[in-house]
Scaffold this active site. Structure first.
Site, PDB file in Angstrom:
ATOM      1  N   GLY A  35       0.800  -1.192  -0.048  1.00 42.36           N
ATOM      2  CA  GLY A  35      -0.002  -0.018  -0.122  1.00 42.36           C
ATOM      3  C   GLY A  35       0.722   1.316   0.045  1.00 42.36           C
ATOM      4  N   LEU A  36       0.326   2.655  -0.164  1.00 45.30           N
ATOM      5  CA  LEU A  36       0.911   3.486  -0.043  1.00 45.30           C
ATOM      6  C   LEU A  36       1.595   4.050   1.011  1.00 45.30           C
ATOM      7  CD1 LEU A  36      -1.760   5.998  -2.083  1.00 45.30           C
ATOM      8  CD2 LEU A  36       0.287   5.172  -2.871  1.00 45.30           C
ATOM      9  N   GLY A  38       2.079   5.597   4.479  1.00 49.01           N
ATOM     10  CA  GLY A  38       0.875   6.042   5.270  1.00 49.01           C
ATOM     11  C   GLY A  38      -0.330   5.124   5.267  1.00 49.01           C
ATOM     12  N   GLY A  40      -0.764   2.293   6.683  1.00 51.78           N
ATOM     13  CA  GLY A  40      -0.918   1.752   7.671  1.00 51.78           C
ATOM     14  C   GLY A  40      -0.119   0.170   7.580  1.00 51.78           C
ATOM     15  N   SER A  42       2.820  -0.923   8.230  1.00 47.80           N
ATOM     16  CA  SER A  42       3.861  -1.287   9.466  1.00 47.80           C
ATOM     17  C   SER A  42       3.170  -1.278  10.550  1.00 47.80           C
ATOM     18  CB  SER A  42       4.890  -0.132   9.610  1.00 47.80           C
ATOM     19  OG  SER A  42       5.622  -0.090   8.180  1.00 47.80           O
ATOM     20  N   SER A 109       6.010  -1.661  -2.085  1.00 47.56           N
ATOM     21  CA  SER A 109       6.289  -2.537  -3.271  1.00 47.56           C
ATOM     22  C   SER A 109       5.121  -2.088  -4.245  1.00 47.56           C
ATOM     23  CB  SER A 109       5.989  -4.029  -2.685  1.00 47.56           C
ATOM     24  OG  SER A 109       4.920  -4.151  -1.704  1.00 47.56           O
TER      25      SER A 109
END
EC number: 2.7.1.25
Length: 201
Positions: A35-36, A38, A40, A42, A109
């Protein structure tokens, strides 16, 4: 990149994955959060790590920023460097899989082809792609590092979502609206999926 080494032989582990899984009472799997920045990834990976640890499961988080401090500190953010970054992570994740660990990878990724290469390193049921779907506006409001602002100001080149594309998964194993749902809901969705697939109890 240097030429591939020759005259090397793969040494089989003295304790195989199946034996480890039997002893620990759970299967190993690669859970690939994408995902982008920010979105979420991590946050969710680490929260899931805590939840699974409390269940007595062997887990490890491979985080994008942490990996770039060591294993991938020679790479930038060009398309070719991003590809090599994910290639290395895929190989490391495969080693954790063979060690009987539930490995949680949290990487932007951005390219489908790279994620697909990582998936193809292992058997079909050993890889679970989870798309952390949060729109760009939400990701920017969460940006405590100020990276999006720098990217929009032209201070950071090749920044995913601004000056470099993000290719959304076309058929992820699980898509979670991390922009609207709280972390507990997101963790519960992942655990429910793992139970559904008989990966955890």
């Amino acid at each position: 990149m240097t030429a591939q080494a020759s005259n090397i032989v793969w040494h089989k582990a003295s304790v195989d994955r199946e034996s480890i899984e039997k002893e620990r009472g759970h299967k190993s799997v690669i859970i690939w959060f994408t995902g982008l920045s920010g979105s979420g990834k991590s946050t969710l990976a680490n929260a899931l790590n805590v939840a699974l640890f409390k269940k007595g499961l062997a887990t490890y988080v491979l985080d994008g920023d942490n990996i770039r401090h060591g294993l991938c500190n020679d790479l930038g953010f060009s398309d070719s460097d991003r590809e090599e970054n994910i290639r290395r992570i895929g190989e490391v994740a495969k080693l954790f899989l063979d060690a009987g660990v539930i490995v949680l990878t949290a990487f932007v990724s951005p390219f489908r082809s790279d994620r697909e290469k990582a998936r193809k390193l292992v058997k079909e049921n050993d890889f679970l792609e989870i798309y952390c779907a949060a729109n760009l506006d939400i990701c920017e409001t969460r940006d405590t590092k100020g990276l999006y602002a720098k990217a929009r100001a032209g201070e950071i080149k090749d920044f995913t979502g601004i000056s470099s594309p993000y290719e959304e998964p076309e058929n992820p194993d699980l898509k979670i609206d991390t922009g609207l749902k709280d972390i507990d809901q997101c963790v519960e969705e992942v655990i429910s999926k793992l139970i559904e697939l008989n990966l955890v109890k």
